[in-house]
Each structure stands twice: as structure tokens, then as C-alpha cells.
Design a protein around this motif. Sequence first.
Motif, PDB file in Angstrom:
ATOM      1  N   ALA A 189      -7.060  11.802 -29.011  1.00  0.00           N
ATOM      2  CA  ALA A 189      -7.472  13.061 -29.328  1.00  0.00           C
ATOM      3  C   ALA A 189      -6.579  13.981 -29.791  1.00  0.00           C
ATOM      4  CB  ALA A 189      -8.477  13.684 -28.408  1.00  0.00           C
ATOM      5  N   PHE A 190      -5.221  13.620 -29.612  1.00  0.00           N
ATOM      6  CA  PHE A 190      -4.286  14.506 -29.724  1.00  0.00           C
ATOM      7  C   PHE A 190      -3.661  14.554 -31.198  1.00  0.00           C
ATOM      8  CE2 PHE A 190      -2.008  10.865 -27.944  1.00  0.00           C
ATOM      9  CZ  PHE A 190      -1.174  10.384 -29.129  1.00  0.00           C
ATOM     10  N   ASN A 191      -4.223  13.704 -32.145  1.00  0.00           N
ATOM     11  CA  ASN A 191      -3.846  13.759 -33.427  1.00  0.00           C
ATOM     12  C   ASN A 191      -4.735  14.742 -34.156  1.00  0.00           C
ATOM     13  OD1 ASN A 191      -6.171  12.155 -33.124  1.00  0.00           O
ATOM     14  ND2 ASN A 191      -5.734  10.752 -34.715  1.00  0.00           N
ATOM     15  N   ASP A 192      -4.790  15.780 -33.671  1.00  0.00           N
ATOM     16  CA  ASP A 192      -5.463  17.072 -34.189  1.00  0.00           C
ATOM     17  C   ASP A 192      -4.588  18.304 -34.389  1.00  0.00           C
ATOM     18  OD1 ASP A 192      -5.381  17.822 -31.648  1.00  0.00           O
ATOM     19  OD2 ASP A 192      -7.661  18.006 -31.402  1.00  0.00           O
ATOM     20  N   ASP A 193      -5.253  19.545 -34.494  1.00  0.00           N
ATOM     21  CA  ASP A 193      -4.438  20.401 -34.860  1.00  0.00           C
ATOM     22  C   ASP A 193      -3.817  20.969 -33.607  1.00  0.00           C
ATOM     23  OD1 ASP A 193      -5.004  20.767 -37.500  1.00  0.00           O
ATOM     24  OD2 ASP A 193      -6.607  22.202 -37.265  1.00  0.00           O
ATOM     25  N   ALA A 194      -4.464  20.863 -32.338  1.00  0.00           N
ATOM     26  CA  ALA A 194      -3.908  21.264 -31.242  1.00  0.00           C
ATOM     27  C   ALA A 194      -2.624  20.395 -30.763  1.00  0.00           C
ATOM     28  CB  ALA A 194      -4.837  21.185 -29.976  1.00  0.00           C
ATOM     29  N   GLY A 195      -2.813  18.928 -31.005  1.00  0.00           N
ATOM     30  CA  GLY A 195      -1.743  17.908 -30.927  1.00  0.00           C
ATOM     31  C   GLY A 195      -0.521  18.226 -31.781  1.00  0.00           C
ATOM     32  N   ARG A 196      -0.820  18.840 -32.999  1.00  0.00           N
ATOM     33  CA  ARG A 196       0.300  18.827 -33.848  1.00  0.00           C
ATOM     34  C   ARG A 196       0.938  19.976 -33.569  1.00  0.00           C
ATOM     35  NH1 ARG A 196      -3.082  16.125 -37.302  1.00  0.00           N
ATOM     36  NH2 ARG A 196      -4.445  17.860 -37.887  1.00  0.00           N
TER      37      ARG A 196
END
Length: 430
Positions: free
Chosen positions: A226-233
Amino acid sequence: MSYRPATIVHHLFAAMALCAVGSVTPARADVTLDVLYTTPGTFNALHRELAKRFTELHPDIKIKFRNPVAGYEEAAQQILRDQLTGHPPDVAFNGINQIPLFVDRGLGAPLDAFIEKDGGVAKLGYYPTLAALGKWKGKIYGVPFAVSTPILYVNVDLVAKAGGKVDALPRSWPELIAFGKSVEAVAGAGMTGLYFQWEQTGNWLVQSLVTSKGGRMLNADGCSIAFNDDAGRWALTTLESFGKSGMPNLALGQARQSFVAGSIAILADSTSYVAAAERQIGGRFKFETVPFPLPGPNGRLPAGGNVAMVFATDASRQQAAWEYVKFVTGPVGQTEMVKLTGYMPANEIAVKEPELLGGFYDKSPNHRTSISQLPLLTEWVSFPGDNSLKIIEVIKAHAEGLVTARRTADEAMPAMVKEVGALMPACPSR
């Protein structure tokens, strides 16, 4: 310490009828429990003191410590090797995120029946939120022993040199980086304005960035990224910004020694170091702790630290192991743990009882910061499958590339997603 064990036990009996603290009913004659813990620099004195107090109450149960290992990942590897030889420890203090790693391999005794027999979570004094951290697939396999949250350590004197005040510190990472550079400009050579303890247990502070922005490491299914989203980026970009700022790359121990030596103005680290920092600074300069920045409205912080797990398989040894776990996670054990470390206690009775920690936090505001973040706690994610520990190493390697300015977030994100994804088990078909 200013109190005596017998006095506290008597008081708790009289005030609360807390048999969990004062029970001396033997579980089995002449049982010697094999116990493993980690991080000897933090926990050696504590565990030996707790074992001494426990055996005074339970003379029929002896505690034999294995040689402690450096960290949670090393302990996990050792326990998995011990499983192959059939000699795991009876009790081990493992990273909170490692419960699934063990249980899914057939290690660890569920503790629900022991807890219920002794009156349940509430009577034993465990915070429900923290007790839930020890659950996996509906059962309790670990009882939180020492819970940590990420915080900022602030050298008040260095901050003042740059014209700043602790209660007016910036609350965003870009502003903190900029303020740290202003500290370096006035404090001179050899000073670091801001240091982010990125390598903490491999990925805990990396996860903290992701969840503080409202993101997740894994989706709700527990088996997809799930970390391949805006928060992860955003988290990876923040790590990259530390590297671009010229932040040095220090080992965990080096960073802490630099802070207590007065060479770091602001240190992002675990609450586990608070008591040691106070002892080591010894009044040479003033320092305070402040909450970890939350850049998102739905920001959360992963609960770090360790849980006590029972790996004994024999029923009578399990009972003896539970008596030990119950003591070290009980009011007296948690009082000692807090005063000697800085971790958050999992036992509410310890916090409220006047003779234990009742007045401690009023006199020790640096310890109180962790308690103030209790409503923000979320899980410290365990990665599923046989490659759980390898995934932690992959994340750590990419984080190091960012904080040393060898890679950009744009480069690291697709590579990390690909490498972690390749190590994850396939989600079960529905």
C-alpha cells in the motif's frame, strides 16, 4: 528506588485486590525458565532487576537469561534457528511486529486462557489499545512489555543559539531541516542541526513517516503493498530531503552519543532512549522531548517496542512462563521498566497508582511525551511470508540510499515496490 517491593504489593492488595502482583502460588517446583531479550545496552539492568524481584515472589521459578542479542531482527533469526533444533526459549521479548512471523510458523502459545483465568485484560491493568497489539488472528500471543513511539529530542541550548524556542519549533520536516541548518550556521563546525534516526529496527521510522501522513505499508488484505501511493512517495521524498540537506549517516548508537555529547540539536528517535539520555547528559545542557510531526490530518504512529511471548510447549512450563510475563508486564514490573528506560508502560494501574508512576510523569515531562501520543498508535506492520526479515532489509537499503543522497525518491519508489513485491507471498484467491 525509594520504595520496597513488599510495600507496593501490600498496598495494591489493600487498595485493588490485585492478586496478579502479589501471588506466590507455585506453578511447578524448581522450574528454570530460559529467557531471551534484546538490546542489552538498554535492557540488561532492567531484566536482571525484574528477575530478582520475581524470584523473591516465586522462589520455585528461576530465571536463566540467554546471551542477549543486538536487535529484534537478530532475535527473530535466532529463535527461528532454535525452532529447527527444538530448543526455543521459554519466554522471549520480541519486536511487536514479529508476532505473525512466529505464530504462522507454529511458535508461541496463545495467552487468552491465562489472562481470563486471572481476571481478564481490565483487571490485570492492561490498556486495551496496547493489549490489542499482541493479537494475531483473534488470539493474544504477546503482552506488550516496552512500547515506544517516535519523538523529537531537542537540545534546548543549541536551539536557543539559533533564536528558537522548543514550544515554537517548526512542525514540518522542510521547516525543521531549514531550522537545523540555521543551528549549524551559528553553532559551528561539527554540529548537526537535525538528525533522523532512519535505520531504527530497519524500517520502523520509515513506517512512521508513511503512517504520519495517513498512509499504510500494506493494504487491509495484509498481503499487498500500500506504500506505493501519495503518502509513501511523500515519505521517500522526505528521506531524500534529509540526504540533500547534508545530514550525516550515523549508526543508531553514534547518533545517540552525538546527541548526548551536545553535537545534535534535534534528534528524531524512539522514546526508548529518554531515561538513558537524561543519565548521560547529566545536566550538562537542557533537553526536552516533543511529539513527532504529523503532516496529515489522519496521521498515526506505529507502536514500536517489544512484547513478551511464551514459546514453552509443556503445560506446566507455560504456566510458569505466564507468571513471569504477568509480573514483568504488571504494575511493579512496568514501573521499573519506565524508570530505567523511557518506553511507554502497557499497564494502566502502574500509571495511576501513586506509589508507582502516579506522580512520575508530572515530574518527568520528557517521559510524558510518549504517553501523549497513545491515541495516535497504529500497528507496526509485519510483512507476511517466509521473507519477512528480508523485506525489512530491502526497505532499509533503499532508505539508506535516500538519506545518503545516492538515490532519489523517483528512483527508489519503483525499485522498492518491485523488490518488496517479489518477496511477498501471493494473496490467496477468493
